[in-house]
Design an enzyme around this catalytic site. Structure first.
Site: not given
Ligand code: NAP
Length: 246
Positions: A154, A158
């Site tokens: 990951y 990133k």
């Molecule tokens: P999440 O709730 O797990 O949501 C992930 C999203 O990515 C879902 O809508 C999922 O859609 C989509 N996704 C996964 N694989 C995909 C694919 N192959 N093609 C298209 N869509 C796909 O995660 P989140 O926390 O909202 O994270 C969103 C972004 O922020 C990510 O890039 C994550 O790495 C980043 N981020 C999150 C955090 C945190 O603390 N939460 C911190 C830093 C960065 P489906 O369900 O339709 O597959």
């Protein structure tokens, strides 16, 4: 502020992606809510936007699939005549210590998180160059800046997004296209919900503001970067992490 703009947000069915889609729509953009597995959730996001008087459509596409990304962007341009904002938000985790991490877990995370960004950026760039305008915002992570135990795949993806962002900013800047990254910290979504209480407490200890972040707090920064107010900002990595990476 984003009236007449067309925005694609990947992985916008839930979590941070949904909040970004709603923020962009609230500012007047027509939002394409991309999903991979969660069609119903994506429809819910679109319904939320429409309930607030905004405009949205859903589009299913696995961002790891280069050809499918090309078809998605071609369909958006066919339908709307232009595309102005690309937010690469889709992301997954497959955590394990390096010693125990399978090759497949490494490849999957790189394919979705990093190559997914390349796929959409490459496929949209010709159109943006033609338009001589556009905003690309890639969602990186604090983990890509400082690393994290159990997340080598990951963190590599990133950190890779940061290099991709800066390179694209250099290549596309002369045509008025900005490319920036946002690096969220510990945000409350499904992605972080599964962490143990011990891990959550230890993460909170590292946050200067001593609290977790909300998806809406990331979305506000993305909406700013997508707006005219950020026309002179490119190649940057903006942390939204409560001071975690300091
Ligand atoms: P999440 O709730 O797990 O949501 C992930 C999203 O990515 C879902 O809508 C999922 O859609 C989509 N996704 C996964 N694989 C995909 C694919 N192959 N093609 C298209 N869509 C796909 O995660 P989140 O926390 O909202 O994270 C969103 C972004 O922020 C990510 O890039 C994550 O790495 C980043 N981020 C999150 C955090 C945190 O603390 N939460 C911190 C830093 C960065 P489906 O369900 O339709 O597959």
């Amino acid at each position: 502020m984003l009236k007449d703009k067309v925005a694609l947000v990947t992985g916008a069915g839930r979590g941070i992606g949904r909040a970004i889609a709603c923020s962009l729509a609230k500012k007047g953009a027509f939002v394409i809510v991309n999903y991979n597995g969660s069609k119903e959730k994506a429809k819910e996001t679109a319904a939320l936007i429409e309930a607030e008087g905004g405009k949205a459509a859903v589009y299913g596409c696995n961002v790891a699939d280069f050809e499918a990304c090309g078809e998605m962007i071609a369909a958006i341009v066919r339908e709307h005549g232009h595309i102005d904002i690309l937010v690469n938000n889709a992301g997954i985790t497959r955590d394990n210590l390096l010693m125990k991490m399978s090759e497949d877990d490494f490849d999957q995370v790189i394919d979705v998180n990093l190559k997914g960004c390349f796929n959409t950026m490459k496929q949209v760039s010709r159109q943006l160059l033609k338009q001589r305008s556009g905003k690309i915002i890639n969602i990186s992570s604090v983990a890509g800046v400082i690393g994290n135990t159990g997340q080598a795949n990951y963190c590599a993806s990133k950190a890779g997004i940061i290099g991709l962002t800066k390179s694209a900013a250099r290549e596309l800047g002369s045509r008025g296209i900005t490319v920036n990254a946002v690096a969220p910290g510990f945000i409350e979504t499904e992605m972080t919900a599964g962490l143990s209480d011990t891990v959550k407490e230890s993460l909170k200890e590292q946050i200067l503001l001593k609290r977790t972040g909300q998806a809406g707090e990331v979305a506000e920064v993305v909406a700013f970067l997508a707006s005219e107010a950020a026309d002179y900002i490119t190649g940057q990595v903006i942390s939204v992490d409560g001071g975690m990476a300091l």
